[in-house]
Scaffold this active site. Structure first.
Site, short mmCIF file in Angstrom:
data_model
loop_
_atom_site.label_atom_id
_atom_site.label_comp_id
_atom_site.label_asym_id
_atom_site.label_seq_id
_atom_site.Cartn_x
_atom_site.Cartn_y
_atom_site.Cartn_z
N CYS A 85 3.54 -0.08 -8.57
CA CYS A 85 4.16 -1.31 -8.10
C CYS A 85 5.51 -1.53 -8.78
O CYS A 85 5.59 -1.63 -10.00
CB CYS A 85 3.24 -2.50 -8.34
SG CYS A 85 3.86 -4.02 -7.59
N CYS A 140 0.88 -1.17 0.00
CA CYS A 140 0.00 0.00 0.00
C CYS A 140 0.91 1.22 0.00
O CYS A 140 2.09 1.11 0.35
CB CYS A 140 -0.87 0.04 1.25
SG CYS A 140 -2.48 -0.68 1.03
N CYS A 159 -4.08 -1.08 -2.73
CA CYS A 159 -4.67 0.21 -3.08
C CYS A 159 -4.37 0.51 -4.54
O CYS A 159 -3.35 0.07 -5.08
CB CYS A 159 -4.20 1.32 -2.15
SG CYS A 159 -2.46 1.76 -2.28
#
Length: 157
Positions: A88, A8, A81
């Protein structure tokens, strides 16, 4: 033992809860970690409180930077999220990457009881998803099936 990284942005509630729940429920099959791209200074106190309600202590945890894990091989990288899904980073070892997006309970405005209600809702959703995840017959699945089933967990309501 399979390694799982939950991500997250702030690593202050959702990913911390997911890491701790997975480690407490299936620590013999999985080793979970959590991190964020812009970690907060501390764990959200509402997350600590709702995790205490299910006998999981995260009070001593500290938010971690995803950079800490960039050289570590994971079997699964799971974003929680939407912002983290977009940001990422790539991890070595070709992990299965899945998105289990859910709203940030920390953004809820209201009194303490309203905030706790949202954090409980988030915790319960994470608990449900982790139950699905740990019950996947991983030893019987090929990589594509495992990847598809892991991704599907994030789209279940």
């Amino acid at each position: 033992m399979r390694k799982v990284l939950f991500l997250c942005i702030k690593n202050s509630s959702r990913s911390q809860m997911a890491e701790s729940i997975l480690n407490s429920k299936a620590g013999d099959k999985f080793q979970a970690y959590s991190a964020g791209s812009r970690p907060a200074d501390k764990i959200n106190p509402y997350a600590v409180k709702v995790m205490e309600e299910v006998n999981v202590d995260i009070s001593n945890k500290t938010p971690q930077s995803a950079e800490k894990y960039l050289d570590m091989k994971f079997d699964f990288v799971i974003t929680l999220c939407d912002k983290m899904k977009e940001e990422c980073p790539n991890f070595p070892g070709n992990p299965i990457v899945a998105h289990w997006g859910m709203p940030d309970a920390d953004e809820i405005q209201g009194n303490e009881e309203e905030k706790l209600k949202e954090f409980r809702k988030t915790r319960n959703e994470i608990l449900k998803r982790i139950e699905f995840f740990i019950n996947l017959p991983m030893e019987k699945l090929d990589r594509i099936s495992m990847e598809n089933m892991t991704k599907e967990i994030g789209s279940q309501k």
